[in-house]
Design a protein around this motif. Structure first.
Motif, PDB file in Angstrom:
ATOM      1  N   TRP A  76       0.510  -1.617  -0.027  1.00  0.00           N
ATOM      2  CA  TRP A  76       0.186   0.177   0.037  1.00  0.00           C
ATOM      3  C   TRP A  76       0.974   2.101  -0.690  1.00  0.00           C
ATOM      4  CZ3 TRP A  76      -5.093   0.836  -1.081  1.00  0.00           C
ATOM      5  CH2 TRP A  76      -5.938  -0.573  -0.836  1.00  0.00           C
ATOM      6  N   PHE A  77       2.101   1.022   0.300  1.00  0.00           N
ATOM      7  CA  PHE A  77       2.191   2.325   0.496  1.00  0.00           C
ATOM      8  C   PHE A  77       4.157   2.093  -0.026  1.00  0.00           C
ATOM      9  CE2 PHE A  77       0.544   2.142   4.332  1.00  0.00           C
ATOM     10  CZ  PHE A  77      -0.137   3.791   4.243  1.00  0.00           C
ATOM     11  N   GLY A  78       4.098   3.640  -1.265  1.00  0.00           N
ATOM     12  CA  GLY A  78       5.514   3.321  -2.351  1.00  0.00           C
ATOM     13  C   GLY A  78       7.003   3.890  -1.137  1.00  0.00           C
ATOM     14  N   LYS A  79       8.115   4.345  -1.776  1.00  0.00           N
ATOM     15  CA  LYS A  79       8.950   3.895  -1.109  1.00  0.00           C
ATOM     16  C   LYS A  79       9.310   5.490  -0.695  1.00  0.00           C
ATOM     17  CE  LYS A  79      14.111   3.446  -1.891  1.00  0.00           C
ATOM     18  NZ  LYS A  79      14.907   2.859  -2.451  1.00  0.00           N
ATOM     19  N   LYS A  80       8.433   6.487  -1.443  1.00  0.00           N
ATOM     20  CA  LYS A  80       8.619   7.723  -1.005  1.00  0.00           C
ATOM     21  C   LYS A  80       8.025   8.058   0.745  1.00  0.00           C
ATOM     22  CE  LYS A  80       7.165  12.791  -2.294  1.00  0.00           C
ATOM     23  NZ  LYS A  80       5.719  13.086  -2.634  1.00  0.00           N
ATOM     24  N   LYS A  81       9.128   8.467   1.416  1.00  0.00           N
ATOM     25  CA  LYS A  81       9.030   8.775   2.904  1.00  0.00           C
ATOM     26  C   LYS A  81       8.342   7.567   3.619  1.00  0.00           C
ATOM     27  CE  LYS A  81       7.508  13.399   2.735  1.00  0.00           C
ATOM     28  NZ  LYS A  81       5.907  14.434   2.905  1.00  0.00           N
ATOM     29  N   ARG A  82       9.246   6.377   3.474  1.00  0.00           N
ATOM     30  CA  ARG A  82       9.002   4.689   3.731  1.00  0.00           C
ATOM     31  C   ARG A  82       9.636   4.764   4.680  1.00  0.00           C
ATOM     32  NH1 ARG A  82       9.778  -0.141  -0.275  1.00  0.00           N
ATOM     33  NH2 ARG A  82       7.702  -0.075  -0.877  1.00  0.00           N
ATOM     34  N   GLY A  83      10.709   4.940   5.012  1.00  0.00           N
ATOM     35  CA  GLY A  83      11.383   5.269   6.255  1.00  0.00           C
ATOM     36  C   GLY A  83      10.860   5.691   7.416  1.00  0.00           C
ATOM     37  N   LEU A  84      10.115   7.046   7.092  1.00  0.00           N
ATOM     38  CA  LEU A  84       9.884   8.159   8.446  1.00  0.00           C
ATOM     39  C   LEU A  84       7.986   7.237   8.457  1.00  0.00           C
ATOM     40  CD1 LEU A  84       8.868  10.128  10.162  1.00  0.00           C
ATOM     41  CD2 LEU A  84       8.709  11.402   8.686  1.00  0.00           C
ATOM     42  N   ILE A  85       7.523   7.051   7.184  1.00  0.00           N
ATOM     43  CA  ILE A  85       6.705   5.990   7.231  1.00  0.00           C
ATOM     44  C   ILE A  85       6.071   4.786   8.266  1.00  0.00           C
ATOM     45  CG2 ILE A  85       4.125   4.893   6.953  1.00  0.00           C
ATOM     46  CD1 ILE A  85       4.135   7.616   4.136  1.00  0.00           C
ATOM     47  N   MET A  86       7.169   3.676   8.180  1.00  0.00           N
ATOM     48  CA  MET A  86       7.670   2.392   8.733  1.00  0.00           C
ATOM     49  C   MET A  86       8.160   2.760   9.952  1.00  0.00           C
ATOM     50  SD  MET A  86       7.855  -0.054   5.418  1.00  0.00           S
ATOM     51  CE  MET A  86       7.102  -1.229   5.495  1.00  0.00           C
ATOM     52  N   GLY A  87       9.111   4.275  10.266  1.00  0.00           N
ATOM     53  CA  GLY A  87      10.059   4.366  11.622  1.00  0.00           C
ATOM     54  C   GLY A  87       8.908   4.152  12.285  1.00  0.00           C
ATOM     55  N   GLU A 131       2.018   7.505  -5.697  1.00  0.00           N
ATOM     56  CA  GLU A 131       2.432   5.894  -4.690  1.00  0.00           C
ATOM     57  C   GLU A 131       2.996   4.840  -5.543  1.00  0.00           C
ATOM     58  OE1 GLU A 131       2.494   4.726  -1.760  1.00  0.00           O
ATOM     59  OE2 GLU A 131       1.644   7.042  -0.699  1.00  0.00           O
ATOM     60  N   VAL A 132       2.824   4.957  -6.529  1.00  0.00           N
ATOM     61  CA  VAL A 132       3.966   4.656  -8.635  1.00  0.00           C
ATOM     62  C   VAL A 132       4.717   4.838  -8.341  1.00  0.00           C
ATOM     63  CG1 VAL A 132       3.324   3.750 -10.567  1.00  0.00           C
ATOM     64  CG2 VAL A 132       0.094   3.903  -9.297  1.00  0.00           C
TER      65      VAL A 132
END
Length: 498
Positions: free
Chosen positions: A186-197, A259-260
């Protein structure tokens, strides 16, 4: 020309019952962003319940094993006199070998968990993750509760508890590959570190919740500390079954443009939809060959060795270490240990944010591991001086120990599971996540196991082991760190030349 629907999607292309009910009440379909919020909330609480059940054992072992000495209420000149502990633990864990036996329970759980992780990722990429996750949560709840049943059934057979822990470890292995795969869908790489953190705070939140619930219930009998968390995760599993949307295409929505585009670099070709007719699940050996998987998996081996030693032994260590001249009760030790996980929440968010800003996962993870070495030394050397110093040093240690562990198991796993070498194939997420976390979980089994034996001789030796593991974890990322640094230098040079 449009391709025909993927067979896998055909067999699972039905919305969860709860989602259908919500949309029928609204008389309209949910938006993509609404689904993202639902996914984050459900997976957060799902894995919170997994870790809450995992943490209960570290609290209960204080009541099962040999009891710590208690400082006698005494006159000023008798202040340092201690009495011998009463053997009021639980047979067979309250004898001289009790600490080592409790360590054996940890390694039995974690060894099966690690092996099960590899199979769980393989299976998870080939079936409906909603069903798979629900089954794992129900099984985890059942065997966690059965461990607690030993209290009322007056069971004192060591092998009963070991077999229960092994079964619980097998069902627990379903959780992590599943939730990371769903969030990665559901989530692309953009800001993935912060979101998943931020999202990865569920690990520490689960540890804190498990510690508090188990500590509160401990006074009523240690069985309650196992049964109640078991019931909670079973209930959570039913909520997952009713509501969790696994993939955008499974519920008939398309990814947002951001997201794409964020699934790769701007100059990389991105093919959509991610699930295509010719797409098949990535094999185990093929997943190991994805660039970066092996070094991060081996790094996590040593990172989780450190983190899980704290997870399983910190309350026990606190209750057996005099802080400012006095020993804490089992309940107070369990409550105090939650501050390590508070630091872990900060560390996970900080590591995710820094890695996003630098676009450098390896540099961030390695830096945190190296910083964990002096933090561990200071906590062991000065944590006993006063409660204030103990709390401050515990928080700092939690930041640097859990930061890289959280980063690797979330953002790094999701990045590698959607690596450009896979050419848009999204059906590698659970397998890659399982390889990385499964390898890490072998280290998670070895750390508590060794601690059970080494701690009977010297806690100093335990901390030397932990500092050595943190150092090796950092070294294993050296090649990736050099590559990231070289990339940054080239980027700066190209900007200057342009």
């Amino acid at each position: 020309m449009e391709s025909s629907p993927d067979p896998t999607v055909e067999t699972t292309n039905s919305k969860p019952p709860g989602i259908r009910l919500i949309e029928s009440m609204k008389k309209s379909s949910l938006s993509f962003n609404s689904y993202q919020v639902i996914v984050l909330i459900l997976t957060f609480f799902a894995y919170t319940s997994y870790h809450a059940n995992r943490k209960t054992t570290s609290i209960v072992k204080q009541a099962l094993g040999p009891q710590s000495p208690v400082v006698l209420p005494s006159l000023p000149w008798q202040r340092n006199i201690t009495q011998k502990p009463f053997r009021d633990g639980w047979l067979p864990f309250d004898g001289p070998n009790g600490t080592a036996m409790l360590g054996d329970l940890d390694v039995a759980f974690l060894f099966v968990y690690a092996i099960g992780m590899y199979f769980s990722g393989h299976v998870g990429d080939r079936m409906d993750l909603r069903i798979f996750l629900t089954a794992g949560m129900l099984g985890t709840g059942l065997f966690t509760a059965l461990f607690g049943v030993g209290y009322w059934a007056n069971i004192h057979n060591f092998y009963y508890y070991m077999l229960i822990q092994m079964a619980a470890g097998l069902f627990q292995s379903t959780g992590w590959p599943s939730v990371v795969a769903v969030v990665g869908n559901w989530f692309g790489k953009k800001k993935r570190g912060l979101i998943m953190g931020i999202w990865n705070a569920h690990t520490s939140f689960g540890n804190i919740t498990g510690s508090l619930v188990a500590s509160i219930l401990l006074k009523y009998g240690w069985g309650w500390s196992m049964v109640v968390p078991g019931i909670i995760i079973a209930f959570s599993g039913m909520v997952i079954f009713l509501l969790l949307p696994v993939h955008p295409e499974y519920v008939g929505v398309n990814k947002d443009e951001d997201e794409v585009l964020s699934t790769g670099k701007e100059d990389e070709e991105v093919n959509e939809p991610l699930l295509r007719e010719e797409e098949s699940a990535v094999g185990f050996i093929e997943a190991w060959r994805i660039p970066g998987v092996a070094p991060f998996a081996l790094c996590l081996f040593f990172a989780k060795l450190v983190a899980y030693t704290f997870l399983y032994w910190l309350p026990f260590y606190i209750s057996h270490t005099a802080i400012d001249g006095r020993y804490l009760s089992n309940e107070d030790s369990g409550n105090l240990s939650t501050l390590f996980d508070v630091g872990g929440v900060v560390g996970g968010i900080l590591a995710g944010y820094i890695s996003d800003q630098l676009d450098a996962r390896a540099i961030t993870a390695a830096s945190f591991m190296y910083c964990a070495i002096p933090a561990l030394y200071l906590y062991r050397s000065y944590g006993h001086i006063s409660m204030t110093i103990n709390i401050i040093l515990m928080l700092i240690t939690g930041v640097f120990v859990n930061g890289p562990y959280a980063l690797i198991t979330t953002a790094v796993s999701a990045d590698l599971g959607t690596h450009r070498s896979l050419k848009g194939n999204s059906r590698a997420l659970a397998t890659v996540t399982a390889i990385i976390d499964g390898t890490g979980s072998i280290g998670a089994a070895i750390g508590p196991f060794l601690t059970g034996y080494i701690s009977t001789k010297s806690w100093n030796a335990v901390f030397v082991m932990l500092m050595g593991a943190a150092f090796i974890a950092g070294l294993l990322l050296t090649r990736l760190v050099v590559a990231e640094v070289s990339g940054k230098i080239q980027e700066v040079r190209s900007q200057r030349s342009s």
